[in-house]
Design an enzyme around this catalytic site. Sequence first.
Site, PDB file in Angstrom:
ATOM      1  N   SER A 133       0.864  -1.214  -0.006  1.00  0.00           N
ATOM      2  CA  SER A 133       0.054  -0.046   0.008  1.00  0.00           C
ATOM      3  C   SER A 133       0.980   1.312   0.051  1.00  0.00           C
ATOM      4  O   SER A 133       0.374   2.394  -0.380  1.00  0.00           O
ATOM      5  CB  SER A 133      -0.920   0.044   1.261  1.00  0.00           C
ATOM      6  OG  SER A 133      -0.263   0.062   2.460  1.00  0.00           O
ATOM      7  N   LYS A 171       1.313   4.713   7.303  1.00  0.00           N
ATOM      8  CA  LYS A 171       0.445   5.502   6.426  1.00  0.00           C
ATOM      9  C   LYS A 171       0.840   6.955   6.372  1.00  0.00           C
ATOM     10  O   LYS A 171       1.444   7.399   7.385  1.00  0.00           O
ATOM     11  CB  LYS A 171      -1.167   5.399   6.592  1.00  0.00           C
ATOM     12  CG  LYS A 171      -1.732   4.151   6.549  1.00  0.00           C
ATOM     13  CD  LYS A 171      -1.736   3.671   5.124  1.00  0.00           C
ATOM     14  CE  LYS A 171      -2.352   2.344   4.820  1.00  0.00           C
ATOM     15  NZ  LYS A 171      -1.515   0.948   5.196  1.00  0.00           N
TER      16      LYS A 171
END
Length: 213
Positions: A133, A171
């Site tokens: 990701s 993230k």
Amino acid sequence: MEEDITLSYQRKVLSDNIQRFLDKRGITQTDMARDIGIAETTVSSWMLGKRYPGLKSQQRLADYFNVKRSDLTEERSSNQVDVSPQTVKIPILGIIACDDPILAEENIIGYRYESPVDLPSGSLCYLEAKGDSMIPKIPDGSQVLIREQSVVESGEIAAVLVNGDKEATLKKVTRQGDTVLLLPLNSDHDPIIIKEDYPARIIGKAIEVKYKL
């Protein structure tokens, strides 16, 4: 008899060289045995000159100390002076997710040894990334240097605990008004929206990524 003397000498040279590298890093035989995954009794037998490691074990030692195999097996010149800077021992923590969050493992799985010259200040650790990701910036399997801090600027990448501090993820932290989003860099993955019923806690800022080609 001459062969026995030669073998005994080779074992002593190896033992002396290993001890020198241990002293330079400020670590013990126990630390080394744990880090490279070799039984402490085996390491002790090398250091006592009772056994001599095979080629594979020699290479594991050389990789661990970031030296050539000959630096371990050959006698060091008496006029040779070490000029490399002292290294800093930084723990590597368990895997941290870059896909769906996984259970955070706070156990130390190893160490990296870095020159203090370019290291940032503060409490540091490495985290192993898993998933795609955050590609291309953070590839799957890379190790991410994290500086422990509870706040980051909007747009910075952080290690974040979610789901009641039970899971961790890497993230990009973005703020839009009162809303906090944990964004992936790979558009194939969805952002995580931090809400009252789904809180998050920043544990550190991502500083640097290291990986093998």
